[in-house]
Scaffold this motif. Structure first.
Motif, PDB file in Angstrom:
ATOM      1  N   GLY A   1       0.830  -2.844  -1.794  1.00  0.00           N
ATOM      2  CA  GLY A   1       2.075  -3.282  -1.177  1.00  0.00           C
ATOM      3  C   GLY A   1       1.842  -4.315  -0.085  1.00  0.00           C
ATOM      4  N   ILE A   2       0.802  -4.102   0.733  1.00  0.00           N
ATOM      5  CA  ILE A   2       0.481  -5.072   1.791  1.00  0.00           C
ATOM      6  C   ILE A   2       0.055  -6.393   1.172  1.00  0.00           C
ATOM      7  CG2 ILE A   2      -1.129  -5.562   3.674  1.00  0.00           C
ATOM      8  CD1 ILE A   2      -1.109  -2.560   4.298  1.00  0.00           C
ATOM      9  N   TRP A   3      -0.756  -6.317   0.084  1.00  0.00           N
ATOM     10  CA  TRP A   3      -1.190  -7.548  -0.603  1.00  0.00           C
ATOM     11  C   TRP A   3       0.013  -8.318  -1.138  1.00  0.00           C
ATOM     12  CZ3 TRP A   3      -0.573  -9.061  -5.714  1.00  0.00           C
ATOM     13  CH2 TRP A   3      -1.274 -10.205  -6.085  1.00  0.00           C
ATOM     14  N   LEU A   4       0.945  -7.599  -1.747  1.00  0.00           N
ATOM     15  CA  LEU A   4       2.140  -8.258  -2.263  1.00  0.00           C
ATOM     16  C   LEU A   4       2.948  -8.878  -1.127  1.00  0.00           C
ATOM     17  CD1 LEU A   4       3.316  -5.685  -4.965  1.00  0.00           C
ATOM     18  CD2 LEU A   4       2.441  -7.987  -5.368  1.00  0.00           C
ATOM     19  N   SER A   5       3.012  -8.161  -0.006  1.00  0.00           N
ATOM     20  CA  SER A   5       3.772  -8.658   1.140  1.00  0.00           C
ATOM     21  C   SER A   5       3.185  -9.966   1.659  1.00  0.00           C
ATOM     22  CB  SER A   5       3.778  -7.606   2.257  1.00  0.00           C
ATOM     23  OG  SER A   5       4.396  -8.115   3.415  1.00  0.00           O
TER      24      SER A   5
ATOM     25  N   LEU B   1      -4.312   3.169  -2.405  1.00  0.00           N
ATOM     26  CA  LEU B   1      -4.234   2.031  -3.333  1.00  0.00           C
ATOM     27  C   LEU B   1      -2.827   1.445  -3.359  1.00  0.00           C
ATOM     28  CD1 LEU B   1      -5.678   0.331  -5.496  1.00  0.00           C
ATOM     29  CD2 LEU B   1      -4.977   2.047  -7.179  1.00  0.00           C
ATOM     30  N   PHE B   2      -1.819   2.308  -3.373  1.00  0.00           N
ATOM     31  CA  PHE B   2      -0.419   1.859  -3.395  1.00  0.00           C
ATOM     32  C   PHE B   2      -0.076   1.098  -2.118  1.00  0.00           C
ATOM     33  CE2 PHE B   2       4.036   2.650  -2.311  1.00  0.00           C
ATOM     34  CZ  PHE B   2       4.678   2.116  -3.425  1.00  0.00           C
TER      35      PHE B   2
ATOM     36  N   ASP C   1     -10.389  -7.352  -3.313  1.00  0.00           N
ATOM     37  CA  ASP C   1      -9.808  -7.232  -1.972  1.00  0.00           C
ATOM     38  C   ASP C   1      -9.004  -5.949  -1.835  1.00  0.00           C
ATOM     39  OD1 ASP C   1      -9.295  -8.078   0.595  1.00  0.00           O
ATOM     40  OD2 ASP C   1      -7.594  -9.320   0.049  1.00  0.00           O
ATOM     41  N   ILE C   2      -8.173  -5.658  -2.845  1.00  0.00           N
ATOM     42  CA  ILE C   2      -7.336  -4.454  -2.809  1.00  0.00           C
ATOM     43  C   ILE C   2      -8.185  -3.195  -2.872  1.00  0.00           C
ATOM     44  CG2 ILE C   2      -5.624  -3.135  -4.118  1.00  0.00           C
ATOM     45  CD1 ILE C   2      -4.315  -5.792  -4.869  1.00  0.00           C
ATOM     46  N   LEU C   3      -9.169  -3.162  -3.786  1.00  0.00           N
ATOM     47  CA  LEU C   3     -10.003  -1.968  -3.936  1.00  0.00           C
ATOM     48  C   LEU C   3     -10.830  -1.702  -2.686  1.00  0.00           C
ATOM     49  CD1 LEU C   3     -11.220  -2.369  -7.634  1.00  0.00           C
ATOM     50  CD2 LEU C   3      -9.544  -0.745  -6.753  1.00  0.00           C
ATOM     51  N   LEU C   4     -11.390  -2.766  -2.095  1.00  0.00           N
ATOM     52  CA  LEU C   4     -12.228  -2.602  -0.906  1.00  0.00           C
ATOM     53  C   LEU C   4     -11.411  -2.034   0.254  1.00  0.00           C
ATOM     54  CD1 LEU C   4     -14.940  -3.026   0.517  1.00  0.00           C
ATOM     55  CD2 LEU C   4     -14.234  -5.357   1.035  1.00  0.00           C
ATOM     56  N   ASN C   5     -10.239  -2.616   0.494  1.00  0.00           N
ATOM     57  CA  ASN C   5      -9.420  -2.145   1.617  1.00  0.00           C
ATOM     58  C   ASN C   5      -8.791  -0.783   1.328  1.00  0.00           C
ATOM     59  OD1 ASN C   5      -9.084  -4.388   3.852  1.00  0.00           O
ATOM     60  ND2 ASN C   5      -9.157  -5.448   1.882  1.00  0.00           N
ATOM     61  N   SER C   6      -8.519  -0.500   0.061  1.00  0.00           N
ATOM     62  CA  SER C   6      -8.019   0.832  -0.292  1.00  0.00           C
ATOM     63  C   SER C   6      -9.081   1.885   0.006  1.00  0.00           C
ATOM     64  CB  SER C   6      -7.646   0.884  -1.778  1.00  0.00           C
ATOM     65  OG  SER C   6      -6.590   0.007  -2.064  1.00  0.00           O
ATOM     66  N   TYR C   7     -10.347   1.563  -0.287  1.00  0.00           N
ATOM     67  CA  TYR C   7     -11.421   2.522  -0.006  1.00  0.00           C
ATOM     68  C   TYR C   7     -11.589   2.721   1.502  1.00  0.00           C
ATOM     69  CZ  TYR C   7     -15.893   4.903  -0.133  1.00  0.00           C
ATOM     70  OH  TYR C   7     -16.897   5.832   0.034  1.00  0.00           O
TER      71      TYR C   7
ATOM     72  N   GLN D   1      -8.288  20.807  -2.848  1.00  0.00           N
ATOM     73  CA  GLN D   1      -8.829  19.690  -2.082  1.00  0.00           C
ATOM     74  C   GLN D   1      -9.025  18.466  -2.970  1.00  0.00           C
ATOM     75  OE1 GLN D   1     -11.697  19.897   1.295  1.00  0.00           O
ATOM     76  NE2 GLN D   1     -13.140  19.147  -0.228  1.00  0.00           N
ATOM     77  N   THR D   2      -9.449  18.689  -4.232  1.00  0.00           N
ATOM     78  CA  THR D   2      -9.628  17.567  -5.156  1.00  0.00           C
ATOM     79  C   THR D   2      -8.306  16.860  -5.393  1.00  0.00           C
ATOM     80  OG1 THR D   2     -11.458  18.722  -6.254  1.00  0.00           O
ATOM     81  CG2 THR D   2     -10.419  16.908  -7.452  1.00  0.00           C
ATOM     82  N   ILE D   3      -7.247  17.653  -5.615  1.00  0.00           N
ATOM     83  CA  ILE D   3      -5.914  17.062  -5.813  1.00  0.00           C
ATOM     84  C   ILE D   3      -5.485  16.295  -4.562  1.00  0.00           C
ATOM     85  CG2 ILE D   3      -3.473  17.595  -6.165  1.00  0.00           C
ATOM     86  CD1 ILE D   3      -4.374  19.952  -7.906  1.00  0.00           C
ATOM     87  N   GLU D   4      -5.771  16.866  -3.399  1.00  0.00           N
ATOM     88  CA  GLU D   4      -5.406  16.214  -2.141  1.00  0.00           C
ATOM     89  C   GLU D   4      -6.096  14.868  -1.994  1.00  0.00           C
ATOM     90  OE1 GLU D   4      -6.245  16.716   2.642  1.00  0.00           O
ATOM     91  OE2 GLU D   4      -6.738  18.357   1.273  1.00  0.00           O
ATOM     92  N   LEU D   5      -7.403  14.837  -2.316  1.00  0.00           N
ATOM     93  CA  LEU D   5      -8.162  13.596  -2.165  1.00  0.00           C
ATOM     94  C   LEU D   5      -7.732  12.546  -3.193  1.00  0.00           C
ATOM     95  CD1 LEU D   5     -11.724  15.035  -1.454  1.00  0.00           C
ATOM     96  CD2 LEU D   5     -10.120  14.029   0.172  1.00  0.00           C
ATOM     97  N   ILE D   6      -7.457  12.978  -4.425  1.00  0.00           N
ATOM     98  CA  ILE D   6      -6.985  12.027  -5.444  1.00  0.00           C
ATOM     99  C   ILE D   6      -5.637  11.441  -5.024  1.00  0.00           C
ATOM    100  CG2 ILE D   6      -6.137  11.830  -7.808  1.00  0.00           C
ATOM    101  CD1 ILE D   6      -8.254  13.859  -8.631  1.00  0.00           C
ATOM    102  N   THR D   7      -4.758  12.294  -4.502  1.00  0.00           N
ATOM    103  CA  THR D   7      -3.449  11.822  -4.040  1.00  0.00           C
ATOM    104  C   THR D   7      -3.606  10.829  -2.897  1.00  0.00           C
ATOM    105  OG1 THR D   7      -2.454  13.956  -4.659  1.00  0.00           O
ATOM    106  CG2 THR D   7      -1.208  12.547  -3.142  1.00  0.00           C
ATOM    107  N   ALA D   8      -4.518  11.151  -1.956  1.00  0.00           N
ATOM    108  CA  ALA D   8      -4.760  10.246  -0.830  1.00  0.00           C
ATOM    109  C   ALA D   8      -5.299   8.905  -1.317  1.00  0.00           C
ATOM    110  CB  ALA D   8      -5.746  10.886   0.152  1.00  0.00           C
TER     111      ALA D   8
END
Length: 476
Positions: A280-284, A275-276, A18-24, A263-270
């Motif tokens: 957080g929403i899942w925990l909430s 994911l974070f 659930d988390i991975l799908l919505n993070s993507y 751009q790679t760093i930007e996308l990894i950060t995004a």
């Protein structure tokens, strides 16, 4: 570490999916809308949502209510104001670009071709307006134009601004090595400090750079001068080399390895932020909707010694207090919870067995709060066989004038199987009660035996025949 362990206790593989799908999904929305005004508006809504959650934790009821109202209104404003940008994203024809493609802004742009074309137009005093969008989109600020999606070349770029061409008055938009649209109308600047000799093209270039991070090149039709606009900066170009250097400085970073790495760093950060946020929403949700429930579960004894049996137990059911997300609690069925106690180390007599979390199997996502009772007294005994005589259990009185001369059981004895402790003090086994009230003549009664305690078993049938002899009393 303990609070962190509590937060993720009962974490299921379904939760991970659930988390991975919505993070993507969130990451794809960022990729599709990055550089547009939509993403900045969405980030603002996210900040408001975080502020609302903080208000809830602090008990600021009115502030939380106000934040919810603002978020609702802001969502409607985004849909209305940025409908053009949203529409342009969701009208993507290429499924790959929509689901997993990563757009590369101004990658592999042939800046030398642009410089040569611009300088050729300047020498011939042909007016031109060329737009190179960088990270921010243009859909919400430009109008009109026709889609070209043609390979960038000097011939195509020069011919697009030729005076006889019907689209020569509009702007051309270049993305990478493609001319994606022509005849585009740009917003005019409202600045008062622009030189008086700047015409409509210059004011349109300035207007676009005030609203986006695009780079715009203008060729003056009257003076044959080249001007480059970037944000609030205006650059007068003296020669072709100066133009190419400025293009390289402002639009060429993304065509280098440094740009790719950035751009790679930007996308990894995004991706990590997505994911974070979803975690957080899942925990909430999972902790915010937590509820309690009580279930009484029967105890299952495993690995008993085959030569022993359970004589008694202080409790047959265990009461469990559990917690978890409300949807999971409501979906639990009693058969999904198991309590198993291992008797492999038990001995003859009374055994005290502790009931712990290790003995209890709960569905994923459910946490154990309390066990009652947490300890059971289990009495075990070794199985033996014992031959016991049968004794009829008479009740009532015989009718007047008759007397029972004899009564015998067939068979006379039975073999009883049970625990040695239970059979130790038993010397006779009784039948169920047989009424004497209506017996006037001899006969046979078929009765059952009473097994006390109930753990006792008969080796053969428990139906017993009682033959009785009745005669009349002699008259004196």
């Amino acid at each position: 570490m303990e609070p962190l362990f509590y937060l993720f206790s009962g974490f299921r593989w379904q939760d991970a999916l659930d988390i991975l799908l919505n993070s993507y999904v969130l990451f794809r929305l960022y990729v599709l809308f990055r550089g547009t005004n939509v993403i900045r508006a969405l980030l603002t809504i996210c900040v408001l949502w975080v502020a609302g959650q903080a208000a809830v934790s602090l008990g600021l009821i009115i502030t939380n209510w106000a934040m919810q109202g603002i978020i609702t209104v802001a969502a409607l404003v985004i849909i209305i104001v940025f409908r053009n940008e949203i529409s342009s994203v969701f009208q993507t024809k290429d499924l790959k670009s929509f689901l997993w493609g990563i757009p590369r802004h101004q990658f592999h742009t042939p800046l030398n071709i642009i410089a040569d074309s611009v300088w050729a137009l300047a020498q011939k005093k042909i007016g031109a307006l060329i737009v190179l969008p960088l990270k921010q989109g243009l859909a919400s600020v430009v109008q009109g134009g026709i889609s070209l999606d043609g390979k960038l070349s000097q011939e195509l770029l020069v011919s697009a601004f030729w005076p006889d061409n019907p689209i020569h008055d509009g702007a051309i938009v270049i993305q990478g090595d493609r001319i994606i649209s022509a005849g585009v109308i740009l917003p005019l600047s409202k600045r008062k400090d622009l030189p008086s000799f700047f015409g409509t093209r210059h004011r349109a270039a300035s207007g676009l750079t005030e609203l986006t991070d695009a780079l715009v090149i203008v060729v003056s039709e009257e003076r044959g001068k080249v001007t480059l606009f970037k944000e609030n900066q205006v650059y007068d170009i003296r020669n072709r080399l100066a133009l190419e250097k400025l293009l390289q400085d402002h639009a060429g970073d993304d065509s280098t390895k440094k740009g790719v790495r950035h751009q790679t760093i930007e996308l990894i950060t995004a991706g990590l932020i997505s994911l974070f946020c979803i975690t957080g929403i899942w925990l909430s949700f999972s902790r915010g909707m937590e509820t309690l429930a009580t279930h009484e579960i029967p105890v299952e004894f495993i690995n008993p010694d085959q030569k022993m049996e359970i004589i008694s137990s202080s409790a047959s059911n265990i009461k469990l207090l559990i917690s978890g997300a409300k949807p999971l609690i409501n979906a639990i069925k009693p058969e999904q919870i198991n309590i198993k106690l291992n008797l492999s180390q038990s001995v003859v007599g009374v055994n005290k067995l502790s009931v712990t979390k290790a003995n209890i199997l709960l569905p994923p996502g459910i946490r154990l709060k309390k066990i009652e009772p947490s300890e059971l007294d289990i009495t075990l005994d070794t199985l033996i066989k014992k031959e016991l005589p049968i004794q009829p259990n008479w009740m009532g009185k015989l009718p007047m004038g008759v007397v029972m001369k004899e009564a015998k059981a067939i068979p006379k004895t039975v073999r009883v199987i049970g625990g040695s402790l239970a059979l130790k003090d038993i010397s006779t086994i009784f039948t169920k009660q047989i009424s004497l009230d209506n017996l006037t003549e001899s006969g046979t009664a078929t009765v059952d035996l009473v097994l006390n305690p109930a753990s006792l078993k008969l080796e053969n049938k428990n139906k017993i025949q009682i033959h009785y002899l009745i005669s009349k009393k002699p008259v004196l």
